[in-house]
Design an enzyme around this catalytic site. Structure first.
Site, PDB file in Angstrom:
ATOM      1  N   SER A  58      75.456 -82.822  12.379  1.00 12.86           N
ATOM      2  CA  SER A  58      76.146 -81.881  11.488  1.00 12.86           C
ATOM      3  C   SER A  58      75.226 -80.968  10.696  1.00 12.86           C
ATOM      4  CB  SER A  58      77.057 -82.640  10.518  1.00 12.86           C
ATOM      5  OG  SER A  58      78.246 -83.023  11.158  1.00 12.86           O
ATOM      6  N   LYS A  61      75.909 -77.331  10.934  1.00 13.53           N
ATOM      7  CA  LYS A  61      76.795 -76.558  10.057  1.00 13.53           C
ATOM      8  C   LYS A  61      76.037 -75.657   9.087  1.00 13.53           C
ATOM      9  CE  LYS A  61      80.675 -79.822  10.192  1.00 13.53           C
ATOM     10  NZ  LYS A  61      80.122 -81.106  10.673  1.00 13.53           N
ATOM     11  N   SER A 113      81.399 -81.928   5.107  1.00 13.38           N
ATOM     12  CA  SER A 113      80.994 -81.918   6.528  1.00 13.38           C
ATOM     13  C   SER A 113      82.197 -81.839   7.459  1.00 13.38           C
ATOM     14  CB  SER A 113      80.149 -83.152   6.865  1.00 13.38           C
ATOM     15  OG  SER A 113      79.421 -82.934   8.061  1.00 13.38           O
ATOM     16  N   LYS A 220      71.911 -80.267   3.888  1.00 14.79           N
ATOM     17  CA  LYS A 220      72.982 -80.809   4.730  1.00 14.79           C
ATOM     18  C   LYS A 220      72.566 -82.104   5.416  1.00 14.79           C
ATOM     19  CE  LYS A 220      77.036 -80.616   6.609  1.00 14.79           C
ATOM     20  NZ  LYS A 220      77.019 -82.081   6.695  1.00 14.79           N
TER      21      LYS A 220
END
Length: 377
Positions: A58, A61, A113, A220
């Site tokens: 993720s 992202k 997320s 992140k």
């Protein structure tokens, strides 16, 4: 004799490689790949298997959010469609028919997320998922991410979806220097509104480094069975922003504390000293005003970044009255054409407007004004 010479030669040739690997081991990190980079300059302070292609989960992202922030009106509201929600994994709780802004979607990606948020952004910005993935790969090339290929906007596993620790540090550096990205990714919690009709929800950031590490400002987290634990973080001290990346790191929180501490220990900060400057003032009691930095600003002067160019972008003049602290321009510091620091310049003193001289009134004007005052009473 020849055999002995060859053994010594092989040792000398391999010594730098052994030193780099020993450096990685000496930090005691768990990550399969890791990098620490100065966001403003791209200088790599530490690396371990930095160019090995791996799944990045993720942390993908970061790119999806950056494109949304660069391309979209954050306040624009869109309608979620059911086909956009056909994605597994983490979610911010979007439903068919929900009304949601791009800003709320970016919050949903960076804090919660949300794979659903990533898909909704991709479908609306790129026309469809494939169109958006093309945009991701184009942006990656623009940033210089040479060993990256995006296949999904959310980071769900795909055979040809990969990046490297170095490339993710390049992406993280570009993202954290975007003011909107930094503002959102640094939030521990946020209240955003969406739904049908929209109502307030509280989203919690999965990035524990925001609480664990002093000066952390993002970025992140990520995890899949294939990729393992992935993490991209940024922290700032004295104006220098470091980005740390770990891919497949079982002990990522601790890894990032070690990496960032090491990075800051290797940074040499120098305060940017400005020249004594004055700007002309129009209509003031003084013809010019002194200009000073709004705050102390530091720049990384380690190694090859010890020399930088400073461009003074001052206002041509200021109109009176001028108040101390009024914006007067800035200094932009660059290394090889890349912006590495910015100093905001302000007025260093108050300059009142020059008072107009009162015109001498004639006898009859004074008489007229006298009778006006009487009649008003």
């Amino acid at each position: 004799m020849k055999k002995c010479f060859l053994i010594i030669l092989c040792f000398i040739i391999s010594f730098p490689l052994l030193s780099i690997e020993a450096n990685a081991v000496s930090l005691g990190i768990s990550a399969s790949s890791a990098v620490v980079m100065v966001a403003q300059t791209g200088e790599v302070i530490y690396e371990h298997n930095a160019h090995t292609k791996r799944s990045m989960a993720s942390t993908t992202k970061i790119m999806t959010s950056l494109i949304a922030l660069e391309k979209c009106d954050l306040k624009k509201e869109i309608i979620v469609k059911s086909e956009q929600l056909k994605v597994e994994g983490t979610s911010m709780g979007l439903l068919d028919g929900d009304r949601v802004t791009y800003e709320a979607l970016v919050h949903g990606m960076l804090l919660q997320s949300g794979n659903d948020a990533a898909n909704v952004v991709a479908a609306n910005v790129g026309g469809d998922i494939d169109g958006f993935v093309d945009m991701m790969n184009v942006r990656a090339k623009e940033l210089g991410m040479k060993n990256t290929n995006f296949v999904t906007p959310s980071g769900l596993d795909a055979e040809t979806h990969y990046s490297t620790a170095y490339d993710m540090a390049v992406l993280g550096s570009a993202a954290i220097l975007n003011p909107d990205f930094r503002r959102i990714s640094s939030l521990k919690k946020a209240t955003v509104s969406y739904g049908n009709p929209p109502y307030n929800r509280t989203l919690t950031n999965h990035n524990k480094m925001l609480s664990y590490y002093d000066g952390c400002i993002g970025l992140k987290t990520g995890f899949t069975k294939k990729s393992g634990r992935c993490l991209v973080t940024a922290a700032e001290r004295n104006g220098v922003v470091l980005v740390a990346v770990t891919l497949n790191a079982p002990d990522d929180w601790n890894d990032h504390k070690i990496l960032l501490d090491y990075g800051f220990s290797e940074i040499t900060n120098s305060e940017i000293i400005t020249e004594i400057m004055n700007i002309p003032v129009v209509g003031g009691t003084k013809t010019s005003v002194s200009v000073v930095p709004s705050d102390k600003t530091y720049i990384d002067t380690s190694d090859s970044f010890s020399e930088y160019d400073a461009d003074y972008l001052l206002d041509s003049f200021l109109y009176a009255p001028v108040e101390k602290g009024d914006n007067a321009g800035k200094i932009v510091c660059t290394v090889d054409g890349r912006r590495v620091a910015e100093v905001i310049l302000i007025a260093g003193e108050d300059i009142p407007a020059k008072c107009k001289k009162q015109e001498k009134k004639s006898f009859w004007i004074k008489v007229k004004e006298f009778f006006k005052r009487i009649f008003k009473k």
